[in-house]
Design an enzyme around this catalytic site. Structure first.
Site, mmCIF file in Angstrom:
data_model
loop_
_atom_site.group_PDB
_atom_site.id
_atom_site.type_symbol
_atom_site.label_atom_id
_atom_site.label_comp_id
_atom_site.label_asym_id
_atom_site.label_seq_id
_atom_site.Cartn_x
_atom_site.Cartn_y
_atom_site.Cartn_z
ATOM 1 N N ARG A 210 10.226 -24.580 20.269
ATOM 2 C CA ARG A 210 8.864 -25.076 20.129
ATOM 3 C C ARG A 210 8.533 -25.960 21.325
ATOM 4 O O ARG A 210 9.400 -26.709 21.814
ATOM 5 C CB ARG A 210 8.732 -25.921 18.852
ATOM 6 C CG ARG A 210 8.753 -25.111 17.561
ATOM 7 C CD ARG A 210 7.489 -24.276 17.376
ATOM 8 N NE ARG A 210 7.500 -23.517 16.148
ATOM 9 C CZ ARG A 210 7.826 -22.225 16.058
ATOM 10 N NH1 ARG A 210 8.169 -21.542 17.130
ATOM 11 N NH2 ARG A 210 7.792 -21.605 14.902
ATOM 12 N N HIS A 258 4.932 -16.971 24.430
ATOM 13 C CA HIS A 258 5.539 -17.018 23.085
ATOM 14 C C HIS A 258 5.896 -15.600 22.595
ATOM 15 O O HIS A 258 5.441 -15.159 21.533
ATOM 16 C CB HIS A 258 4.583 -17.715 22.101
ATOM 17 C CG HIS A 258 5.286 -18.297 20.899
ATOM 18 N ND1 HIS A 258 4.974 -19.501 20.345
ATOM 19 C CD2 HIS A 258 6.299 -17.812 20.122
ATOM 20 C CE1 HIS A 258 5.734 -19.750 19.301
ATOM 21 N NE2 HIS A 258 6.569 -18.732 19.157
HETATM 22 C C1 OXD Z 1 8.979 -18.035 14.815
HETATM 23 C C2 OXD Z 1 8.176 -17.855 16.038
HETATM 24 O O1 OXD Z 1 9.150 -19.161 14.355
HETATM 25 O O2 OXD Z 1 7.819 -16.706 16.358
HETATM 26 O O3 OXD Z 1 9.462 -17.024 14.298
HETATM 27 O O4 OXD Z 1 7.876 -18.821 16.729
#
Ligand code: OXD
Length: 295
Positions: A210, A258
């Site tokens: 994250r 992402h």
């Molecule tokens: C997850 C993401 O948590 O894709 O799976 O970030």
């Protein structure tokens, strides 16, 4: 879901208003979605990280229905994807492919001194389902691999460290740091100047967890200072990464949107449907989130 669970009636959240519903399948739900839904038997998260659900409690302690288990996806094809992504970034740095690309642009034919594999120690922070797959993949290339987690874990071929006491020894001398930690109040901002300067000089950083784990300005300063050689980042504090963000202008920082581990539709549906059937039979399921611990 309707195909895989023909015995179920599948409705959208909007259609579910005023109806009794057994299971919810969500990704980063809005605050009003789960509040008061004590009719639910479980909430399934369409991803591995559940911070998008648990953060709802920050604004409203009643946001999650009491006693309803939150269930994360375990793997569902994500571990292999994440391992490929991390291995690609590690090998790119290890084999100096960025530097050779730059040489190609300049029309230069020049040998660069390679890294020594035996000294190229890689540390994986967070060795749950995804992190242990990544650590084993990196170990299979012959790199010395360390893992760090909150509690003690054993992963074949990986030197394990845990807790705050083990953190210094884990970080010391790392050539690459890979972050796969869950986001909790304890891990937010964990990658800061203090941590970055514990790695080997010229280390490389890979973040696939994250954006909130990383103090973005600290990484940029450490790259510009030469402490960090570069980074491959798949996650950011604000996504999409704003056009004016300085990372766009820093060639040593590689940005992806992402995508390191996509939630695969068929695999995820099959996994959640399997868990719904187990719950219906009164059997235990994997992936239930510990709401105290936060993952
Ligand atoms: C997850 C993401 O948590 O894709 O799976 O970030």
């Amino acid at each position: 879901f309707a195909e895989v669970l023909p015995e179920a009636q599948c409705v959208t959240w909007e259609e579910s208003q005023g109806q009794q519903v057994d299971y919810a399948v969500v990704w980063r739900p809005p605050l009003e979605m789960l509040r008061g839904r004590t009719d639910l038997k479980a909430v399934f998260n369409l991803g591995a990280g559940v911070d998008g659900i648990l953060r709802l409690r920050d604004n409203d302690p009643e946001a999650l229905p009491a006693g309803v288990p939150i269930v994360r996806l375990d793997d569902a094809g994500m571990a292999a994807q994440m391992s490929e992504y991390v291995a690609a970034a590690v090998l790119r740095y290890f084999r100096k492919l960025d530097a050779y690309d730059a040489q190609e642009q300049a029309g230069t034919w020049k040998f660069l001194k390679p890294h020594r594999r035996a000294d190229f120690t890689i540390g994986v922070m967070g060795i749950g389902t995804l992190g242990s797959h990544i650590a084993r993949t990196l170990a299979s290339f012959g790199f010395p691999v360390r893992g760090w987690s909150r509690s003690a874990k054993v992963v074949d071929g990986v030197q394990s460290f845990h807790g705050e006491d083990g953190q210094q020894a884990f970080l010391s001398g790392l050539k690459v740091l890979v972050n796969v930690l869950p986001l909790t109040p304890d891990t937010e901002d964990i990658i800061d100047t203090h941590l970055l300067y514990k790695l080997a000089k010229g280390a490389y950083v890979i973040n696939v967890a994250r954006g909130q784990h990383l103090v973005e300005a600290d990484l940029l300063a450490a790259v510009q200072d030469g402490q960090i050689a570069g980074a491959t980042l798949d996650v950011f504090r604000t996504e999409p990464l704003p056009a004016e963000h300085p990372y766009w202008q820093e060639p040593r920082i590689t940005i992806t949107p992402h995508i390191s581990a996509l939630t695969l539709r068929e695999d995820s549906i099959a996994q959640i449907a399997g868990k719904i059937r187990l719950l219906a039979e009164g059997k235990p399921i994997a992936g239930v989130v510990d709401l105290q611990r936060g993952y």
